[in-house]
Design an enzyme around this catalytic site. Structure first.
Site, short mmCIF file in Angstrom:
data_model
loop_
_atom_site.label_atom_id
_atom_site.label_comp_id
_atom_site.label_asym_id
_atom_site.label_seq_id
_atom_site.Cartn_x
_atom_site.Cartn_y
_atom_site.Cartn_z
N ASP A 1 0.71 -1.33 0.02
CA ASP A 1 0.08 -0.16 0.02
C ASP A 1 1.03 1.45 0.08
OD1 ASP A 1 -2.02 -1.80 0.19
OD2 ASP A 1 -3.03 -0.85 1.77
N CYS B 1 1.21 -8.46 5.34
CA CYS B 1 0.95 -7.10 5.09
C CYS B 1 -0.72 -6.75 5.07
CB CYS B 1 1.43 -6.29 4.09
SG CYS B 1 3.37 -5.89 4.60
N ASP B 2 -1.08 -5.36 4.60
CA ASP B 2 -2.46 -4.94 4.77
C ASP B 2 -3.64 -5.95 4.37
OD1 ASP B 2 -0.64 -3.09 5.42
OD2 ASP B 2 -1.93 -1.35 4.64
N LYS B 3 -3.51 -6.26 3.08
CA LYS B 3 -4.88 -6.82 2.63
C LYS B 3 -4.32 -8.60 2.48
CE LYS B 3 -6.34 -2.88 1.97
NZ LYS B 3 -5.23 -2.18 2.53
N CYS C 1 5.50 -2.28 8.39
CA CYS C 1 5.73 -1.04 8.72
C CYS C 1 5.59 -0.86 10.33
CB CYS C 1 5.17 0.13 8.00
SG CYS C 1 5.48 0.14 6.50
N GLU D 1 -6.89 4.58 0.28
CA GLU D 1 -6.53 5.10 1.63
C GLU D 1 -6.08 6.71 1.32
OE1 GLU D 1 -4.81 1.29 3.80
OE2 GLU D 1 -3.39 2.63 3.04
N SER E 1 -4.99 4.68 5.84
CA SER E 1 -3.95 3.99 6.38
C SER E 1 -3.95 3.80 7.63
CB SER E 1 -2.51 4.58 5.72
OG SER E 1 -1.48 4.10 6.35
#
EC number: 4.2.1.9
Length: 600
Positions: free
Chosen positions: A82, A123-125, A192, A489, A515
């Site tokens: 992202d 990570c995110d998704k 992150c 985002e 985010s």
């Protein structure tokens, strides 16, 4: 066996000679046939630092499983970064990729009739996509994330990705300083280093019960992260036999991820000020699990769960590595359980109840469990490193200060209201979300004129061009799941507001999302979205927007009659949408339903 192996459809019987020949060609030994086949669902890619170190670990997990007599086969999913996709039309693909990941896991596992899964996400998704697949498939599953990145350091201060974004747009910061911040913000592999979306989801997976202790907090670079993968390999074999041989369905994802487990996960998210994206993902995962868990449940929890942990971006004092030192997720859950805020009889993938787990891994008791001490002593190596599990630094002492440390007890909570709130009103009749942990309490009540933009790009231009001034409410419309499409985002607009030193003087509301790195008065997931006829699409410049977090309301100062009579504002942007995203937009719901696809 009490439950027939799914894989028996391709390994048993004379007619399956061709399939068996192909299994043998894949490396399966004859004695492995008739035993569980375990899928290793990896997400390695060199596009994402949260996944770049996962190249070899899938094969190591395979080797550990095969030592125990079962055949394991690895495949990969896609994974979008992202941070790299942000700020341009690449972000349109991020949320839709969650469904592509869920579909691809379902396709591979069902097509090959695997009996169980180890999911290597980060990570995110990717974590929510794999969790959605796990709920659909409902076969024995263990999750192990790639782990968090170490915090960066510059001028004796901890840094992360968001610092680089904010400083780069701040004219008072020199080019030389920006270059040094950029070089030091992300010191290697892992997701992150703050409580952004990736880490939030990996932490919530411990509360859901499918992630092992330390899943969300042991650093990617630490040797104890590698040990977690070994533990997962042994556990998945054990759980596969428990289900298929013994008929014990307590190890299945839907037996673990019950309504109470989702309530626990959301309670944790509120207590630690996690990313607002977790709301979107938990709703979607619950939808796949056929669990009755809705925005109203989140609203109910947000009104009485305190904030016990503040991590970047909600403070610069702590990052995920500090949460680990303070006892990780199970110690936050332990503090919550003392106040009766959790359902502690829920099952976990490791066979413990939540009550047993928080007791075992409590680092504040007189005799600390050896395994708990090993996990939570994992420290950063403090140098650039992109190799999984390659350092073994340890903290000399754990953070057990529950009055002033990283994790607080109920008596010393950062605030009695938790880190997330659901607001409703004539702008958001079905709700919207704000991360209160990242909002200065002086602006929990805010009123100001709207500055309306129909795209993230236009908003960024307006903010950087000086069109947004102190007291304004930035309104970004047509960026929801359907309208974007893809629900971008809005990290750049919020970062630019901060870089203009307006972080405590402006608000931003949108039908898009944020985010996990976002802080400030940023309200997202407004539902229904503009593209679904939501009232946010009727707001024009100068309308007065009233935000009241304590009373959970958000309204435009117009009567019901005025709002009903007003037409939708025209969309002036020129955005080319590819067919793949048009297909997504044709099926997707608004954010209050988790942005799931609605398929009859």
């Amino acid at each position: 066996m009490k439950n027939q192996l799914r894989s028996s459809f391709s390994t048993q019987g004379r007619r399956m000679a061709g399939a068996r020949a192909l299994w043998v060609a894949n490396g399966m030994k004859k004695e492995m046939m008739g035993k569980p086949i375990i899928a290793i669902v990896n997400s390695f890619t060199q596009f994402v630092p949260g996944h770049t170190h996962l190249h070899e670990i899938g094969q190591q997990v395979k080797a550990e499983i095969e030592k125990l007599g079962c055949f394991a086969a690895e495949f990969n999913t896609i994974a979008i970064d992202d941070g790299i996709a942000m700020g341009h039309d690449g972000m349109l693909y991020s949320l839709p990729s969650r469904d592509i990941i869920a579909d691809s896991v379902e396709y591979m596992v069902n097509a090959h009739k695997a009996d169980a899964m180890v999911c290597i996400s980060n990570c995110d998704k990717i974590t929510p996509g794999m969790l959605m697949a796990a709920m659909r498939l409902n076969i024995p599953t263990v999750f192990v994330s790639g782990g968090p990145m170490e915090a960066g350091e510059w001028n004796n201060q901890h840094l992360d990705l968001i610092d680089a974004m904010i400083k780069s747009a701040d004219a008072s910061v020199s080019d030389e300083d920006v270059a040094q911040i950029e070089d030091n913000a992300c010191p290697g592999c892992g997701c992150c280093s703050g409580m952004f979306t990736a880490n939030s989801m990996n932490c919530l997976n411990e509360a859901i019960g499918l992630g092992l202790p330390g899943n969300g907090t042991i650093l990617a670079t630490h040797a104890n992260r590698t040990q977690l993968f070994k533990d997962a390999a042994a556990l998945i074999v054990k759980n596969a036999y428990k289900y298929y041989e013994e008929g014990d369905d307590s190890v299945l994802p839907r037996s673990i991820a019950t309504r109470d487990a989702f309530l626990n996960a959301m309670t944790l998210d509120i207590a630690m000020g996690g990313s607002t994206n977790t709301v979107l993902h938990l709703l979607a995962i619950a939808h796949e699990a056929e669990v009755d868990f809705k925005m109203d449940d989140i609203d109910m929890l947000s009104r009485h769960v305190p904030c016990l942990c503040k991590v970047a971006p909600n403070t610069q004092k702590y990052h995920i590595q500090d949460v680990n030192r303070a006892g990780g997720i199970l110690n936050i859950l332990g503090e919550l359980s003392k106040g009766g805020l959790l359902k502690t009889d829920v099952k976990r993938v490791d066979g413990l109840t939540l009550a047993e787990a928080v007791e075992k891994y409590n680092i504040c008791k007189k005799e600390v469990d050896t395994e708990a001490k090993r996990i939570y002593s994992s420290a950063p190596g403090n140098k650039f490193n992109i190799k999984l599990g390659s350092q073994n630094a340890v903290y000399k002492e754990l953070d057990t200060d529950r009055a002033n440390g990283c994790i607080r007890d109920l008596q010393h909570a950062y605030s009695k209201d938790g880190g997330l709130a659901v607001l409703k009103g004539n702008i958001a009749q079905d709700g919207c979300v704000v991360k209160t942990a990242g909002v200065d309490e002086s602006i929990w009540k805010f009123s100001g004129p709207a500055k309306v933009f129909d795209s993230q790009d236009a908003a960024c231009e307006g903010i950087l061009g000086g069109k947004v001034v102190s007291g304004d409410v930035v309104v970004i419309t047509h960026e929801g799941p359907k309208g974007g499409p893809g629900m971008q985002e809005m990290l750049y607009p919020t970062s630019y507001i901060k870089s203009k030193h307006l972080g405590k003087e402006c608000a931003l509301i949108t039908d898009g999302r944020f985010s996990g790195g976002t802080s400030g008065l940023s309200i997202g997931h407004i539902s229904p979205e503009a593209a679904a006829g939501g009232n946010i699409g009727k707001i024009v410049d100068g309308d007065i927007i009233e935000i009241d977090i304590p009373n959970r309301s958000i309204n435009v100062k117009l009567s019901d009659e005025e709002l009903a009579a007003r037409p939708m504002a025209p969309v002036t942007r020129d955005r080319k949408v590819p067919k793949s995203l048009k297909a997504y937009a044709s099926m997707v719901s608004s954010a209050d339903k988790g942005g799931v696809r609605i398929i009859d």
